[in-house]
Design a protein around this motif. Structure first.
Motif, PDB file in Angstrom:
ATOM      1  N   VAL A  30       0.845  -1.146   0.107  1.00 48.09           N
ATOM      2  CA  VAL A  30      -0.089  -0.079  -0.017  1.00 48.09           C
ATOM      3  C   VAL A  30       0.864   1.068   0.170  1.00 48.09           C
ATOM      4  CG1 VAL A  30      -1.938   1.072   1.082  1.00 48.09           C
ATOM      5  CG2 VAL A  30      -1.614  -1.122   1.413  1.00 48.09           C
ATOM      6  N   VAL A  31       0.725   2.206  -0.905  1.00 47.39           N
ATOM      7  CA  VAL A  31       1.312   3.387  -0.856  1.00 47.39           C
ATOM      8  C   VAL A  31      -0.227   4.341  -0.949  1.00 47.39           C
ATOM      9  CG1 VAL A  31       3.625   3.216  -1.518  1.00 47.39           C
ATOM     10  CG2 VAL A  31       1.621   3.305  -3.373  1.00 47.39           C
ATOM     11  N   SER A  32       0.024   5.575  -0.151  1.00 45.93           N
ATOM     12  CA  SER A  32      -1.113   6.540  -0.356  1.00 45.93           C
ATOM     13  C   SER A  32      -1.505   6.855  -1.705  1.00 45.93           C
ATOM     14  CB  SER A  32      -0.843   7.617   0.536  1.00 45.93           C
ATOM     15  OG  SER A  32      -0.487   7.352   1.940  1.00 45.93           O
ATOM     16  N   MET A  33      -0.624   7.109  -2.670  1.00 46.47           N
ATOM     17  CA  MET A  33      -0.802   7.598  -3.869  1.00 46.47           C
ATOM     18  C   MET A  33      -0.190   7.001  -5.160  1.00 46.47           C
ATOM     19  SD  MET A  33      -0.728  11.589  -4.498  1.00 46.47           S
ATOM     20  CE  MET A  33      -1.164  12.398  -6.028  1.00 46.47           C
ATOM     21  N   ARG A  34      -0.621   6.652  -5.873  1.00 52.25           N
ATOM     22  CA  ARG A  34       0.103   6.008  -7.133  1.00 52.25           C
ATOM     23  C   ARG A  34      -0.014   6.986  -8.299  1.00 52.25           C
ATOM     24  NH1 ARG A  34       0.225  -0.178  -6.874  1.00 52.25           N
ATOM     25  NH2 ARG A  34       0.025  -0.515  -4.790  1.00 52.25           N
ATOM     26  N   LEU A  35       0.969   7.258  -8.847  1.00 53.61           N
ATOM     27  CA  LEU A  35       1.151   7.963 -10.110  1.00 53.61           C
ATOM     28  C   LEU A  35       1.229   7.481 -11.194  1.00 53.61           C
ATOM     29  CD1 LEU A  35       3.837  10.672  -8.605  1.00 53.61           C
ATOM     30  CD2 LEU A  35       1.287  10.925  -8.872  1.00 53.61           C
ATOM     31  N   ALA A  36       0.892   7.996 -12.537  1.00 56.49           N
ATOM     32  CA  ALA A  36       1.070   7.464 -13.786  1.00 56.49           C
ATOM     33  C   ALA A  36       1.651   8.180 -14.615  1.00 56.49           C
ATOM     34  CB  ALA A  36      -0.434   7.098 -14.442  1.00 56.49           C
ATOM     35  N   ASP A  37       2.175   8.152 -15.660  1.00 55.81           N
ATOM     36  CA  ASP A  37       2.908   8.740 -16.824  1.00 55.81           C
ATOM     37  C   ASP A  37       1.852  10.081 -17.251  1.00 55.81           C
ATOM     38  OD1 ASP A  37       5.253   9.095 -18.629  1.00 55.81           O
ATOM     39  OD2 ASP A  37       3.616   9.149 -20.112  1.00 55.81           O
ATOM     40  N   GLY A  38       2.389  11.344 -16.971  1.00 53.45           N
ATOM     41  CA  GLY A  38       1.603  12.347 -17.354  1.00 53.45           C
ATOM     42  C   GLY A  38       1.192  13.430 -16.272  1.00 53.45           C
ATOM     43  N   ASP A  39       1.059  12.400 -15.078  1.00 55.16           N
ATOM     44  CA  ASP A  39       0.443  13.081 -13.950  1.00 55.16           C
ATOM     45  C   ASP A  39       1.487  14.133 -13.543  1.00 55.16           C
ATOM     46  OD1 ASP A  39      -1.817  11.827 -13.729  1.00 55.16           O
ATOM     47  OD2 ASP A  39      -0.969  10.267 -12.340  1.00 55.16           O
ATOM     48  N   ARG A  40       1.181  14.880 -12.506  1.00 55.70           N
ATOM     49  CA  ARG A  40       1.988  15.991 -11.776  1.00 55.70           C
ATOM     50  C   ARG A  40       2.131  15.275 -10.306  1.00 55.70           C
ATOM     51  NH1 ARG A  40       1.998  21.522 -14.031  1.00 55.70           N
ATOM     52  NH2 ARG A  40       3.992  21.138 -14.708  1.00 55.70           N
ATOM     53  N   LEU A  41       3.230  15.552  -9.977  1.00 57.71           N
ATOM     54  CA  LEU A  41       3.427  15.371  -8.333  1.00 57.71           C
ATOM     55  C   LEU A  41       3.801  16.753  -7.758  1.00 57.71           C
ATOM     56  CD1 LEU A  41       4.595  13.746  -5.775  1.00 57.71           C
ATOM     57  CD2 LEU A  41       6.876  13.769  -7.162  1.00 57.71           C
TER      58      LEU A  41
END
Ligand SMILES: [Fe+2]
Length: 345
Positions: A87-98
């Motif tokens: 589990v991580v709180s947030m999963r990112l994908a290509d093109g997202d912004r951190l």
């Protein structure tokens, strides 16, 4: 911008602390467990508030500091959507912004070293994880590594950045601290190839020994999730099916703790209010929107996020503020979706 490059000499890992201003939000990239106290001291000394801890990929050579930083600061843990971490709180994908206050990093999917490898780019610099190193590249012989994918990630994505872009890798074994895209194009021996086949040939013949820590680090790094069962034991959790029954009730206020980009991508539970996790504390404190909502209407707060981690921390915080009927949706939107809960976009 406040920027610190931090080094762990045991694993030769670089970690990066970023913030837009003193007194503001900070994020850390690739923190090492053994150095967590050092990071937190620096965060205090610089008068920052750590809100996100990010790993560029599932590391094999050191134990990540993500879980410890979350436990000590209630920050959001972040990895790519392909990660095998539980589990991580947030999963990112290509093109997202951190994003944190005042800073937005472009999220670039750069698989090859692992299938969950990401790079994060600001206009003048890029954090390349183990995809592109200084005069080297990350190995591709792990079970989910792939030299061909790494070639595409490097030549198709990273080397397309302006030549002046600073390159900050996750490791260096020779003491180099920073490079540029132009410099790596010209002098990185592994990039002086004419074809993907030539690159694959080089990578498949490196015959590297596995990292010393691999047998310890990989299993540990796959178990970074918050123990949501403790929250459930206290009666503060609803599983997805229980949440489905709660959702339509007039005395329930559903609170979505995710960021806008996650809401747009995954959809929202109809009727939910939006209070992003970083703004939670002020909302549940006396005088805050949620605190007053509960006091004036007697509604029960049902908090949710992507995987239940932010909401588990939020329900604890709400309870601490005396909002004793608050609960959260165990497993978040992920579990809600699997229970065929309705979503709108
Ligand atoms: Fe790695």
């Amino acid at each position: 911008m406040i920027f610190r490059q931090l080094f762990d000499s045991v694993s030769s890992t670089y970690s990066y602390l970023l913030a837009s201003r003193q007194g503001g939000e900070a994020l850390i990239i690739d923190p090492v467990l053994d150095k967590v106290d050092r990071y937190l001291r620096l965060v205090r000394e610089l008068d920052l508030r750590l809100v996100k801890a990010v790993d560029t990929h599932l590391h094999a050579d050191h134990i990540t500091g993500l879980g410890a930083l979350r436990d000590k600061t209630q920050c959001i843990t972040v990895m790519g959507e392909q990660t095998k971490a539980d589990v991580v709180s947030m999963r990112l994908a290509d093109g997202d912004r951190l994003t944190i206050e005042g800073l937005a990093l472009d999220v670039v999917y750069t698989p090859g070293h692992t299938d969950d490898s990401y790079s994060f780019a600001l206009p003048d610099r890029v954090f390349t994880g183990d995809t592109l190193l200084i005069r080297g590249t990350g190995c591709t012989d792990f079970p989910n590594g792939d030299a061909r994918h790494q070639y595409e990630s490097i030549f198709g994505r990273l080397l397309k950045l302006p030549d002046s872009t600073l390159v900050y890798p996750a490791h260096d074994y020779r003491g180099d601290t920073v490079s540029t895209i132009g410099e790596e194009k010209a002098f990185n021996p592994r990039l002086q190839v004419r074809s993907v086949e030539e690159y694959v040939e080089i990578m498949n013949n490196l015959k590297l020994a596995n990292p010393k820590m691999m047998d310890v680090a990989v299993p540990a790094n796959m178990k970074v999730g918050l123990h949501q069962d403790e929250i459930a034991r206290r009666g503060w959790a609803a599983n997805a099916n229980e949440a489905l029954a709660l959702a339509g009730k007039p005395d329930v206020a559903l609170i979505d703790l995710r960021e806008r980009s996650e809401r747009e991508r995954q959809g929202i539970i109809p009727g939910a209010l939006h209070v992003p996790y970083p703004r939670l504390q002020e909302s549940i404190a006396p005088g805050g929107v949620l605190h007053e909502l509960v006091r004036s209407t007697g509604k029960r707060l049902v908090l949710y996020c992507a995987f239940g981690e932010r909401s588990a921390m939020a329900v604890q915080a709400a309870q601490d503020e005396g909002l004793t009927s608050a609960c959260h949706i165990e497993g978040g939107i992920d579990a809600w979706k699997r229970a065929n809960g309705p979503l709108v976009r």
